[in-house]
Scaffold this active site. Structure first.
Site, short mmCIF file in Angstrom:
data_model
loop_
_atom_site.label_atom_id
_atom_site.label_comp_id
_atom_site.label_asym_id
_atom_site.label_seq_id
_atom_site.Cartn_x
_atom_site.Cartn_y
_atom_site.Cartn_z
N ASP A 214 0.71 -1.17 -0.02
CA ASP A 214 0.14 0.03 -0.06
C ASP A 214 0.69 1.32 -0.10
O ASP A 214 0.32 2.46 -0.41
CB ASP A 214 -0.84 -0.03 1.31
CG ASP A 214 -1.82 -0.96 1.09
OD1 ASP A 214 -2.37 -1.48 -0.21
OD2 ASP A 214 -2.27 -1.64 2.22
N ASP A 238 0.02 5.78 1.82
CA ASP A 238 -1.01 5.43 2.41
C ASP A 238 -1.01 5.65 3.74
O ASP A 238 -0.96 6.89 4.14
CB ASP A 238 -1.34 3.81 2.27
CG ASP A 238 -2.66 3.31 2.84
OD1 ASP A 238 -3.51 3.95 2.74
OD2 ASP A 238 -2.58 2.15 3.20
N ASP A 242 0.36 1.38 9.82
CA ASP A 242 -0.86 0.38 9.91
C ASP A 242 -0.56 -0.68 10.65
O ASP A 242 0.49 -1.59 10.45
CB ASP A 242 -1.24 0.45 8.38
CG ASP A 242 -2.06 1.72 7.98
OD1 ASP A 242 -1.88 2.62 8.63
OD2 ASP A 242 -2.23 1.63 6.78
N ARG A 294 -7.01 10.37 11.41
CA ARG A 294 -6.38 9.16 11.88
C ARG A 294 -5.13 9.12 12.75
O ARG A 294 -4.24 8.67 12.13
CB ARG A 294 -6.07 8.24 10.36
CG ARG A 294 -7.22 7.91 9.67
CD ARG A 294 -6.91 6.93 8.60
NE ARG A 294 -8.04 6.39 7.79
CZ ARG A 294 -7.88 5.36 6.93
NH1 ARG A 294 -6.86 4.72 6.84
NH2 ARG A 294 -9.14 5.21 6.33
#
Length: 489
Positions: A214, A238, A242, A294
Site C-alpha cells: 500500500d 497510504d 498501519d 487518523r
C-alpha cells in the site's frame, strides 16, 4: 459415598480458576492481554515514578531527566553505548514485552545500498533484518537507505539508529508480517510508495512473491510484541503506521508525525473479528503540521492514548468503527481554525444509537482552541474499571514529556510540502473515512509483580474435569453466576 474432602478440594481449585477462565474465554487472540486496564495502570505508575524522580533529583529542571519514563530509563546514563540492549527494558504499555534483538549479537550496517532483494548484500540493512537469530542492528554512520522494495523484518530484531541519522525511504518501506518481538528506534521513515509483484527474500531460507504493497511507512500484519519509538514519519502514500490482521501488543511512543493524510490505521476491516484482540498504546507522540486524520483510526480492540500532543488536524484526530475502546488520558488537543473541525473524535457510523455504547473516554485531556471530545459508553461516567484509580499526568506536562519526540540528532520535520510520497492525498485506502472501513508481569497496588494466566488454562480446566469425572463419577456444572453444582452417583 465419596469423601467430602474430594469435593472440597476440587471446589476450591475450580473456584480459584473461574475468574481467570472468564477472562480467557473473552480473548480474541492468544497473546491478547486479558486485563487491559491493568496495563493502563502500569503505564501511569511508570510515568508518575519518572516525574517524581525528576522533581526529587533535578529540582532546577536543567538536567537530563524529563519525566518521560522511556527516555529516563536509558538516556541519562553517559555509558549507554556500552549497553545498548538496555533499551529493550524501557518500553511501556501493551508493547512493553517486545525484546527485539536483546540477548543476540550486534549486527553493524556498513552499506546503505539495497540493490538485490532476493540475495541481499552482507552489511546492508536488508541482509540484517531477514536473519533468523536475534540481532541488535546498529549503523556505522549516517545513512540514506532508498529501498528497492518492501523491507521485510524477521522476528527478534532491533533496528537501533541512535548516535547516527538513518533515513529509510523508497518503495514498500518497513513490513512486519506474522513476526514477533521487533523494536524500531530512532529511524526517519518517509516518502514510501507502493511496490510489489516481485520476489523478495524474507528469511535466509525463504523467497516469496509479494503482491502490491500500500505504500505504508510501517506495515504491521498478524504480528505481536512490537515497539516503535523515537521515529519521525511523513509523506507516505497510504498510512504512516498501519496495524492489521490480528496484530496486538504494540506500543508507538515518542514519534513525530507530520505532513500526511491518513496517519495510522488500526484494524483490517469492520468484519475482521480477530482484531477485537488488538491492543495498542500511543504515548508521548507529537502529531504536527500537515496532518489531516487518523491519529489513530481504530477498529475493534483497545487503544490507550496517553500524554500525546495533537497540534494539528484538518478533519479529526481520533476516529473509529466497529466498537473499539478508546481511553484518552492526559493529552493536549489543539483544534484547527476551521469551526467545522473542532471535534477530536469521529465515529465512522452515522447512527448514534449504534455507537452510543462504544467505550470512548477522555480523562484529564487539555482542550484548546475550541477542541472537544465526545465520550460514549462507559466513558460517560467516572467509573472506568481499574484505570480510574490512577490519574494521568496533567496535560500541561505534555510539553515536557514530548519535547524529544522524533529522532535524535537530526531535524524531526523536513518542512516540506504535502507531497504524500507522490501518491494521492487520500492514500491508497478509503477516502476521507466515509467508508466502512506474551503476557508480562503487571504491577498492582501492592507493588508485587504478577503473571497473567497462560492461554492453556482452558486445557488445564478440561483435564481437571476429566480426572474428576473418571475418579469420582462426579459431574461439575458451572453456571453463569460462578457457582458449582456437583452431581454424583
Amino acid at each position: 459415598m465419596h469423601p467430602p474432602i474430594t469435593f472440597i478440594l476440587f471446589f476450591l481449585i475450580l473456584t480459584s480458576l473461574l475468574y481467570l477462565i472468564r477472562a480467557t474465554l473473552n480473548l480474541s487472540l492468544p497473546y491478547q492481554h486479558p486485563y487491559p486496564e491493568d496495563v493502563v495502570q502500569q503505564v501511569q505508575r511508570r510515568i508518575n515514578a519518572s516525574i517524581h524522580k525528576r522533581h526529587i533529583v533535578d529540582t532546577s529542571g536543567s538536567g537530563c531527566l524529563t519525566g518521560n519514563p522511556i527516555d529516563d530509563c536509558w538516556k541519562c546514563d553517559p555509558n549507554w553505548r556500552n549497553d545498548r540492549q538496555r533499551l529493550a527494558d524501557c518500553a511501556i504499555g501493551f508493547g512493553q514485552s517486545a525484546l527485539g534483538g536483546k540477548g543476540g549479537h550486534y549486527y553493524t550496517v556498513t552499506d546503505s545500498s539495497d540493490n538485490d532483494v532476493v540475495n541481499p548484500t552482507p552489511g546492508t540493512l536488508r541482509h540484517a533484518v531477514i536473519q533468523s537469530e536475534p540481532l541488535w542492528i546498529i549503523f556505522t554512520s549516517n545513512m540514506h537507505i532508498n529501498l528497492k522494495h518492501e523491507l521485510i523484518i524477521n522476528s527478534y530484531k532491533t533496528i537501533d539508529g541512535r548516535d547516527v541519522t538513518v533515513h529509510v525511504t523508497g518503495n514498500g518501506c518497513v513490513t512486519m508480517q506474522d513476526v514477533t518481538n521487533v523494536i524500531i528506534h530512532n529511524i526517519r521513515i518517509y516518502n514510501c510508495k507502493p511496490s510489489g509483484n516481485v520476489d523478495v527474500r524474507s528469511t535466509p531460507t525463504h523467497v516469496g512473491r509479494r503482491g502490491m504493497s500500500d505504500g505504508d511507512g510501517v506495515s504491521i500484519s498478524g504480528s505481536r510484541n512490537i515497539w516503535i519509538d523515537h521515529c519521525s514519519l511523513a509523506h507516505c502514500t497510504d498510512g504512516l503506521i498501519d496495524a492489521i490482521l490480528g496484530s496486538t501488543a504494540i506500543t508507538v511512543s515518542n514519534c513525530y508525525f507530520t505532513n500526511h493524510n491518513e496517519v495510522m490505521l488500526m484494524g483490517h476491516d469492520d468484519e475482521y473479528l480477530p482484531d477485537k484482540g488488538m491492543q495498542v498504546t500511543f504515548a508521548f507522540n507529537h502529531f504536527g503540521k500537515g496532518l489531516i486524520q487518523r491519529m489513530p483510526r481504530c477498529r475493534h480492540g483497545y487503544f490507550h492514548v496517553v500524554n500525546n500532543d495533537f497540534t494539528e488536524w484538518k478533519m479529526y484526530a481520533i476516529g473509529g468503527s466497529a466498537n473499539p475502546t478508546i481511553n484518552s488520558q492526559g493529552n493536549r488537543y489543539i483544534a484547527p481554525p476551521d469551526p467545522n473541525a473542532k471535534e477530536v473524535t469521529k465515529r465512522i457510523e452515522e447512527n448514534k444509537k449504534k455507537w452510543d455504547g462504544w467505550n470512548w473516554r477522555t480523562d484529564g485531556d487539555l482542550m484548546e482552541n475550541g477542541a472537544f471530545f465526545v465520550p460514549s459508553g462507559e466513558g460517560l461516567n467516572a467509573m472506568y474499571a481499574k484505570a480510574s484509580s490512577i490519574d494521568p499526568k496533567p496535560a500541561f506536562l505534555v510539553d515536557q514529556l514530548t519535547k524529544n519526540a522524533g529522532i535524535f540528532g537530526g531535524p524531526r520535520d523536513d518542512g516540506g510540502g504535502m507531497s504524500f510520497g507522490g501518491g494521492p492525498i487520500n492514500g491508497g485506502g478509503e477516502s476521507g473515512d466515509n467508508q466502512n472501513d506474551g503476557y508480562f508481569g503487571m504491577v498492582f497496588g501492592s507493588g508485587k509483580t504478577t503473571k497473567s494466566p497462560p492461554p492453556t488454562i482452558i486445557f488445564s480446566l478440561s483435564l481437571v474435569l476429566i480426572v474428576l469425572y473418571v475418579t469420582t463419577n462426579t459431574i461439575i456444572i458451572v453456571n453463569g453466576g460462578g457457582f458449582l453444582t456437583l452431581l454424583y452417583w
